[in-house]
Design a protein around this motif. Structure first.
Motif, mmCIF file in Angstrom:
data_model
loop_
_atom_site.group_PDB
_atom_site.id
_atom_site.type_symbol
_atom_site.label_atom_id
_atom_site.label_comp_id
_atom_site.label_asym_id
_atom_site.label_seq_id
_atom_site.Cartn_x
_atom_site.Cartn_y
_atom_site.Cartn_z
ATOM 1 N N LYS A 159 68.764 43.103 64.202
ATOM 2 C CA LYS A 159 69.575 42.418 65.376
ATOM 3 C C LYS A 159 68.520 41.387 66.177
ATOM 4 O O LYS A 159 69.023 40.260 66.628
ATOM 5 C CB LYS A 159 70.219 43.281 66.534
ATOM 6 N N ALA A 160 67.400 41.942 66.395
ATOM 7 C CA ALA A 160 66.389 41.019 67.120
ATOM 8 C C ALA A 160 66.129 39.901 66.318
ATOM 9 O O ALA A 160 66.025 38.716 66.749
ATOM 10 C CB ALA A 160 65.274 41.817 67.317
ATOM 11 N N ASP A 166 69.477 32.791 66.214
ATOM 12 C CA ASP A 166 70.639 32.213 66.926
ATOM 13 C C ASP A 166 70.078 31.222 68.019
ATOM 14 O O ASP A 166 70.592 30.140 68.082
ATOM 15 C CB ASP A 166 71.713 32.906 67.613
ATOM 16 N N ARG A 167 69.123 31.569 68.608
ATOM 17 C CA ARG A 167 68.474 30.762 69.628
ATOM 18 C C ARG A 167 67.886 29.373 68.814
ATOM 19 O O ARG A 167 67.838 28.610 69.441
ATOM 20 C CB ARG A 167 67.343 31.481 70.333
ATOM 21 N N MET A 168 67.166 29.590 67.702
ATOM 22 C CA MET A 168 66.796 28.596 66.856
ATOM 23 C C MET A 168 67.757 27.648 66.498
ATOM 24 O O MET A 168 67.851 26.308 66.753
ATOM 25 C CB MET A 168 66.132 29.137 65.745
ATOM 26 N N ALA A 173 70.674 22.635 67.205
ATOM 27 C CA ALA A 173 71.779 21.766 67.546
ATOM 28 C C ALA A 173 71.613 20.671 68.458
ATOM 29 O O ALA A 173 72.023 19.496 68.432
ATOM 30 C CB ALA A 173 72.759 22.480 68.048
ATOM 31 N N GLN A 174 70.782 21.046 69.563
ATOM 32 C CA GLN A 174 70.202 20.053 70.619
ATOM 33 C C GLN A 174 69.442 18.964 69.882
ATOM 34 O O GLN A 174 69.573 17.630 70.106
ATOM 35 C CB GLN A 174 69.551 20.762 71.643
ATOM 36 N N ILE A 208 64.551 29.223 61.002
ATOM 37 C CA ILE A 208 65.941 29.951 60.845
ATOM 38 C C ILE A 208 66.027 30.403 59.494
ATOM 39 O O ILE A 208 66.613 31.584 59.420
ATOM 40 C CB ILE A 208 66.834 28.702 61.210
ATOM 41 N N ALA A 209 65.797 29.756 58.560
ATOM 42 C CA ALA A 209 65.720 30.322 57.098
ATOM 43 C C ALA A 209 64.677 31.694 57.037
ATOM 44 O O ALA A 209 65.090 32.657 56.321
ATOM 45 C CB ALA A 209 65.389 29.350 55.950
#
Length: 506
Positions: A159-160, A166-168, A173-174, A208-209
Motif C-alpha cells: 500500500k505504501a 499514485d502520487r507520481m 498528469a501535471q 511509476i513502473a
C-alpha cells in the motif's frame, strides 16, 4: 645466630592446616554421609510423590521476512516472547473453549527456540489428551497470528508503494498538461522548458513502473513466507520414565547432600578448632601420647589387636602404679566409659597382689552402676574413700570436662594419666586442662588417646619438653647437643610466654 621463641612459634603455625582439615572432615563422615543419604532419599521420594504433569510438545518451522544466515537467534527469541502473550493465550483458550484465564494459562506452557527457525512449544495438562489439545491450539494460534502479521506487513508495504505510485501519477498528469499547454509557445525559452518537462515525464514514468514492480514483488513474497511457516512435528505426549526420573533426582540429591555435608563439616571443624592429630593433642596438653585405644568395639578381624593393645596398656599402667609412691588417677575427657574400662582392667590386674580400691570421681554412672564380678576391685565414691583407711592401693577416676571442680582432683591422685578422646575438646580447653592440673600440682604421666585417626602419621611424643610446667615458667636454658649445635627445650604451648625485649635464646 639467635632466635626468639615467639617468632619461631608464630612462623611455624599456619593459618589453616589442610592436613588437619582433611582429617577433621574425614572423622565427621557420619555427618556428611548422613546428609548425602538424606539427599538421595529425598530425590527419590520427590520423583515418586511429585511426578511431573502430563506434557505435550509440538515443533513449528517459522519463516521470517528478515531471515539472515548470521542471525544470532534474535528473531526466534522474539517469537518465544510473542508466544507468551495474552493475545495468543486468549486465541488458544477460545479454540479450546476453556474458561481458564489467559494469565493462568500462560503459566502452563512455554516456548523454546531450538534453531533460528524452529520453535518448540511445551504445554501441560491434567491428562495427556488435554496436554496434546493445548499444544495444538497454541500452535494454531501462533501460526495464525504469525501469518496475519506477515500478511499485514506485506499489505502495508504494498500500500505504501502504491500510494507513492499514485502520487507520481498525479505529478505525471501535471507534467503532461504543462507539455500540452507549452506546445504552442515558440522561441528559445519555450524550447528549453519543453525539454525539461519531457525529461521529467520520462523520469516519472520510469519511477511509476518501478513502484508497480516493487508492490507486486511485496505481494509475491508473502506466499513464500506463508508456505514456509508450518507445523513440522505434530503435537504428541511426552512419556516420563519414573525409574529414570527417580534415578536422576536421587543422583542430584546425593551430590547436593554430599556437598552440603562436606561444607558443614569443614566449616564446623575450622570454627570448633578441636585437635585430632597426635602432635596437636600432645602439644596442647604438654604431655606425650603413651597409648591409643579404639572407642568402639572393633570388627572380628581387629578384636585380637585391640585386646593386645589394652593388655599392653594395663601392664604399663600397673607397673607405673606399683612403683609410684604417690596416689595415681585416671582423668577422662569425652570418654568416661573407656576410662572406666581401663580402671577396672587395671584393678583386676592388681587385685591379686593385694587390696585394690577404685575411687569413683566421675559425674556419670559408668562406675557406680558397675556390677562387681569375682576378681573385680572395690569401687567406692570419693566421699567414702576420704573417710576410709588408706592402707589399700588406690586408683582415682575423674573427669576434666567443662564444669570440673579442679580442687577436688588432687584428692584422686597427685599423678595422673589423661584419657582423651581425639577431636572432643577444643584447643582452648586442652590448654585450660593442662594449666589447671599444673596449678593443682598434679603431674601428667602421659595421655591415652581414644578413637585416634587411623591415617594419622604424626608423632605424639614430646622429645624435648618436660611433661608438665607451671604457668608462667620461663623456657629452660638451651643445651648443646653432641653435634655442637644449640637447641631449645620445648615446653607446652599454654606455658610459653612472650619474652622480654632483651631476652633471647641461642
Amino acid at each position: 645466630m639467635t632466635t626468639s621463641t615467639t617468632s619461631e612459634s608464630s612462623a611455624a603455625a599456619p593459618l589453616l592446616d589442610l592436613h588437619v582439615l582433611v582429617v577433621a572432615v574425614r572423622r565427621r563422615r557420619r555427618l556428611w554421609g548422613s546428609l548425602a543419604l538424606i539427599g538421595l532419599l529425598l530425590g527419590a521420594a520427590l520423583a515418586i510423590l511429585l511426578p511431573p504433569r502430563p506434557t505435550a510438545v509440538v515443533k513449528l518451522l517459522v519463516a521470517h521476512q528478515a531471515d539472515q544466515p548470521s542471525d544470532p537467534g534474535t528473531l526466534i527469541r522474539t517469537d518465544v516472547e510473542l508466544l507468551r502473550t495474552t493475545r495468543i493465550a486468549s486465541q488458544a483458550l477460545k479454540s479450546l473453549g476453556s474458561p481458564v484465564k489467559p494469565e493462568d494459562f500462560m503459566k502452563e506452557y512455554e516456548g523454546a527456540g531450538l534453531t533460528n527457525n524452529v520453535l518448540q512449544i511445551s504445554a501441560t495438562g491434567d491428562s495427556d489428551a488435554e496436554a496434546v489439545a493445548r499444544a495444538g491450539a497454541l500452535a494454531d494460534a501462533f501460526l495464525a497470528d504469525h501469518l496475519s502479521r506477515i500478511q499485514e506487513t506485506a499489505n502495508a508495504e504494498a500500500k505504501a508503494l502504491l500510494d507513492q505510485r499514485d502520487r507520481m501519477r498525479d505529478e505525471l498528469a501535471q507534467v503532461n498538461k504543462a507539455i500540452a499547454d507549452g506546445s504552442s509557445d515558440s522561441g528559445s525559452k519555450g524550447s528549453a522548458d519543453s525539454e525539461s518537462l519531457f525529461a521529467r515525464r520520462a523520469e516519472l514514468t520510469s519511477r511509476i513502473a518501478d513502484f508497480d514492480q516493487r508492490a507486486a514483488e511485496a505481494r509475491i513474497g508473502t506466499p513464500h513466507l506463508i508456505a514456509g511457516t508450518q507445523i513440522v512435528d505434530a503435537p504428541r505426549a511426552v512419556r516420563h520414565s519414573l525409574a529414570k526420573t527417580a534415578a536422576v533426582n536421587s543422583v542430584i540429591g546425593l551430590v547436593l547432600g554430599l556437598a552440603l555435608g562436606l561444607a558443614v563439616a569443614a566449616v564446623g571443624s575450622v570454627v570448633a578448632d578441636r585437635p585430632v592429630l597426635r602432635r596437636d593433642i600432645a602439644a596442647n596438653l604438654g604431655a606425650s601420647i603413651v597409648a591409643e585405644l579404639p572407642r568402639r568395639q572393633a570388627r572380628w578381624w581387629g578384636r585380637r589387636r585391640n585386646r593386645a593393645a589394652r593388655a599392653r596398656l594395663t601392664t604399663s599402667l600397673a607397673r607405673t602404679l606399683r612403683g609410684s609412691a604417690e596416689p595415681m588417677s585416671l582423668l577422662e575427657l569425652g570418654c568416661a566409659r573407656s576410662a572406666s574400662e581401663i580402671a577396672l582392667g587395671l584393678g583386676r590386674a592388681l587385685t591379686a597382689e593385694g587390696p585394690m580400691v577404685v575411687v569413683d570421681g566421675l559425674p556419670g554412672p559408668e562406675l557406680g552402676d558397675h556390677r562387681p564380678e569375682p576378681g573385680d576391685p572395690v569401687v567406692v565414691s570419693s566421699e567414702r574413700a576420704a573417710a576410709g583407711a588408706h592402707q589399700e592401693r588406690r586408683l582415682g577416676v575423674g573427669s576434666v570436662a567443662p564444669g570440673t571442680a579442679w580442687t577436688d582432683l588432687r584428692h584422686l591422685g597427685t599423678r595422673t594419666v589423661l584419657v582423651v578422646r581425639a577431636g572432643h575438646g577444643s584447643a582452648a580447653w586442652l590448654h585450660t586442662v593442662a594449666r589447671q592440673l599444673s596449678e593443682q600440682r598434679i603431674a601428667v604421666i602421659g595421655v591415652v588417646l581414644i578413637d585416634p585417626d587411623a591415617r594419622d602419621r604424626t608423632d605424639g611424643t614430646l622429645w624435648d619438653g618436660t611433661g608438665t610446667a607451671p604457668r608462667g615458667r620461663n623456657e629452660p636454658p638451651a643445651r648443646q647437643n653432641g653435634a655442637g649445635r644449640w637447641r631449645t627445650e620445648r615446653v607446652p604451648m599454654w606455658a610459653a610466654r612472650v619474652p622480654d625485649d632483651d631476652q633471647e635464646v641461642r
